[in-house]
Design an enzyme around this catalytic site. Structure first.
Site: not given
Ligand code: EPU
Length: 339
Positions: A164, A239, A335
């Site tokens: 990012r 995010s 972010e």
């Molecule tokens: N999780 C929780 N609770 C929550 C949300 C997430 O426990 O409420 C944990 C779970 O363990 C899950 C892990 O977080 O397995 C990862 O969650 P998720 O796959 O939804 O991805 P993220 O890390 O929260 C990132 C990006 C997203 C992108 C997704 C999918 C960042 C800041 N965000 O989210 O990007 O869509 O991965 O690759 O890196 C954005 O940047 O606006 C965005 C949406």
């Protein structure tokens, strides 16, 4: 060239915050952009460049000139039997651009389906999702250098893409306007990347064994729609925080105390999902006034009533930062760009 006065930016930010700009202009070409920048307002007042408005939080009225970049157009150049260079102007909507490429069967962007925003802002924060970042398919971008008024080309290495992050958020901040972006995509032998657990699970759910790039896109769209609110319906900016990376030793120490803490090794560091930290700190689905943490993905902050001010959203995010810091000793970084 039309410069409007005291215009609400509510339609131009996906949080739907009602903040006004003292002056506002929408530009459709490089010539119009240059002309606007030569106006007396642009010479004397602060500037704010708006793309899709999907990664900003406006916290106070903007006492300057906001310029919305609406340059449109897509062109293609087949460069060998397996690759095509596709160039989109900054004002093209990101998801519509991804769909255009998929219709032509150009591969490389499918994992990035349904990300809000415009093509021009995609290099700023090296947008990424489901195992792909734009740096993986980025060829170059054309920018307007605001100091020299020259058009320059930035290639992959010069952009210094990170998680990012890019030169446009660091040393280049405020110096360049991205005019168009060129991607190197595949026409055959597509590289299918379904390693991200959620995609694998969704493809299984759709009973697809040998996915095409279009199938991967469909799976990504389903996953996103299942937990990320549509900004057209509920104001949000995806995010709100980055996933923090902490030293292995700090992660091991936390693991002693919180045995379920998830972590993904990343060199000498471990990436911890911010969504998990926020949920465990008790914020998932919690609403204060007009602002809430999304019930299905705690990392997304929403304008729950549609009436939230930027300041309220900012203060809500500060409460989350403080509470995660207190419980886990990890300082979350926003972010979203705060204006
Ligand atoms: N999780 C929780 N609770 C929550 C949300 C997430 O426990 O409420 C944990 C779970 O363990 C899950 C892990 O977080 O397995 C990862 O969650 P998720 O796959 O939804 O991805 P993220 O890390 O929260 C990132 C990006 C997203 C992108 C997704 C999918 C960042 C800041 N965000 O989210 O990007 O869509 O991965 O690759 O890196 C954005 O940047 O606006 C965005 C949406």
């Amino acid at each position: 060239m039309l410069i409007q006065e005291n215009l609400s930016l509510k339609p131009y930010n996906t949080f739907g915050v009602d903040i006004s700009a003292r002056y506002f202009a929408e530009v459709h070409s490089v010539e119009e952009l240059i002309e606007t920048l030569q106006s007396s307002n642009a010479q004397t007042l602060p500037l704010l460049f708006l793309g899709g408005g999907s990664n900003i939080l406006l916290t106070k009225d903007f006492d300057g000139l906001a310029i919305r970049l609406s340059l449109k157009g897509i062109k293609e150049e087949i460069i060998n039997e397996n690759e095509v260079l596709v160039t989109a102007k900054a004002g093209e909507n990101w998801h519509q651009f991804v769909m255009y490429c998929l219709e032509k069967n150009y591969g490389g962007l499918e994992n990035l389906s349904l990300i809000p925003g415009n093509v021009g802002t995609s290099p700023m924060q090296n947008i990424g999702a489901y195992g792909t970042e734009i740096k993986d398919v980025f060829e170059s971008c054309k920018v307007l250098n605001l100091d020299t008024s020259e058009i320059e080309t930035f290639y992959l290495e010069q952009c210094r893409f990170g998680y990012r992050d890019s030169i446009f958020k660091q040393e280049g901040k405020g110096k360049y306007v991205i005019l168009e972006v060129t991607f190197r995509l595949t026409t055959t032998n597509h590289k299918i990347d379904v390693e991200y657990g959620a995609i694998e699970a969704e493809l299984e759910n759709l009973e697809i064994v040998n996915p095409t790039i279009q199938d991967v896109s469909k799976a990504v769209i389903n996953i996103r729609q299942s937990k990320l609110p549509d900004p057209k319906v509920i104001g949000n900016a995806g995010s709100f925080f980055k996933n923090p990376t902490i030293p292995i030793a700090q992660f091991e120490a936390l693991k002693q105390q919180f045995e379920n803490i998830p972590g993904y090794p990343n060199g000498d560091f471990v990436k911890v999902p911010a969504g998990w930290l926020i949920e465990q700190a008790g914020w998932k689905g919690k609403q204060i006034g007009n602002v809430a943490s999304n019930q299905l993905q705690a990392l997304v902050i929403i304008n729950a009533t549609g009436n939230a001010t930027g300041k309220e959203i900012f203060d809500f995010s500060t409460m989350i930062i403080d509470s995660v810091k207190e419980k886990y000793g990890i300082e979350l970084e926003r972010e979203v760009n705060i204006i």
